[in-house]
Write a protein that holds these residues in place. Structure first.
Motif, PDB file in Angstrom:
ATOM      1  N   CYS A  10      -4.537   3.115   0.634  1.00  0.00           N
ATOM      2  CA  CYS A  10      -4.814   1.816   0.017  1.00  0.00           C
ATOM      3  C   CYS A  10      -4.052   0.728   0.768  1.00  0.00           C
ATOM      4  O   CYS A  10      -2.902   0.903   1.149  1.00  0.00           O
ATOM      5  CB  CYS A  10      -4.368   1.851  -1.438  1.00  0.00           C
ATOM      6  N   ASN A  12      -3.089  -2.016  -0.378  1.00  0.00           N
ATOM      7  CA  ASN A  12      -2.060  -2.597  -1.251  1.00  0.00           C
ATOM      8  C   ASN A  12      -0.932  -1.601  -1.532  1.00  0.00           C
ATOM      9  O   ASN A  12       0.205  -1.995  -1.770  1.00  0.00           O
ATOM     10  CB  ASN A  12      -2.681  -3.038  -2.580  1.00  0.00           C
ATOM     11  N   HIS A  13      -1.258  -0.305  -1.476  1.00  0.00           N
ATOM     12  CA  HIS A  13      -0.276   0.755  -1.727  1.00  0.00           C
ATOM     13  C   HIS A  13      -0.324   1.753  -0.574  1.00  0.00           C
ATOM     14  O   HIS A  13      -1.066   2.722  -0.656  1.00  0.00           O
ATOM     15  CB  HIS A  13      -0.581   1.460  -3.049  1.00  0.00           C
ATOM     16  N   CYS A  30      -7.153   2.174  -3.401  1.00  0.00           N
ATOM     17  CA  CYS A  30      -6.842   3.314  -4.264  1.00  0.00           C
ATOM     18  C   CYS A  30      -7.468   3.118  -5.637  1.00  0.00           C
ATOM     19  O   CYS A  30      -7.984   2.046  -5.951  1.00  0.00           O
ATOM     20  CB  CYS A  30      -5.326   3.488  -4.380  1.00  0.00           C
TER      21      CYS A  30
END
Ligand SMILES: [Zn+2]
Ligand SMILES: [Zn+2]
Length: 143
Positions: A10, A12-13, A30
């Protein structure tokens, strides 16, 4: 959105495997970040709105084109039908009035021939009266 996308995490992650890609920007996302709109996965509402706008635009262009094509083909079909109707009408008229038309045509032909004959007779008659002219003509013919 259950199977992880191989090798993708992901955005962002970075420690979480991505389970989907945004339908608009193809960003891997994700399960936590996935936003589903109308059954399609996006990374954000913005991407959904962009997709909507693009889709609407495309649809509009397509429908306008389709409308134009349809209108053109309808006009062509109407013109064709009118042509067929005119031809069919003329044919039916001729068929149902065949005798009449043929009779009229024959009459006209007969009248014309008679008129020609009458004219010729008149000329011949006058020629007989006007012997000088007759002689001239005979001389012309004989020469
Ligand atoms: Zn996106
Ligand atoms: Zn995420």
């Amino acid at each position: 959105m259950t199977k992880p996308i191989h090798g993708s995490v992901c955005l962002n992650h970075p420690d979480t495997a991505a389970v989907a890609r945004c339908a608009t920007c193809s960003k891997p996302i994700c399960g936590e970040c996935v936003k589903v709109f109308d059954g399609v996965t996006y990374c954000s509402k913005l991407c959904y709105e962009n997709a909507l706008r693009t889709g609407m635009l495309t649809e509009k262009v397509y429908s306008q084109k389709a409308t134009g094509d349809r209108r053109r083909s309808i006009m062509a079909a109407i013109k064709f039908l009118i042509l067929i109707a005119v031809l069919a009408g003329a044919f039916l008229f001729y068929r149902s009035h065949k005798r009449e038309i043929d009779r009229k045509a024959n009459e006209l032909k007969y009248k014309t021939e008679r008129k020609l004959q009458e004219g010729k007779n008149v000329i011949d008659k006058n020629l007989i009266k006007d012997s000088k002219y007759k002689k001239d003509r005979e001389r012309m013919v004989n020469e």
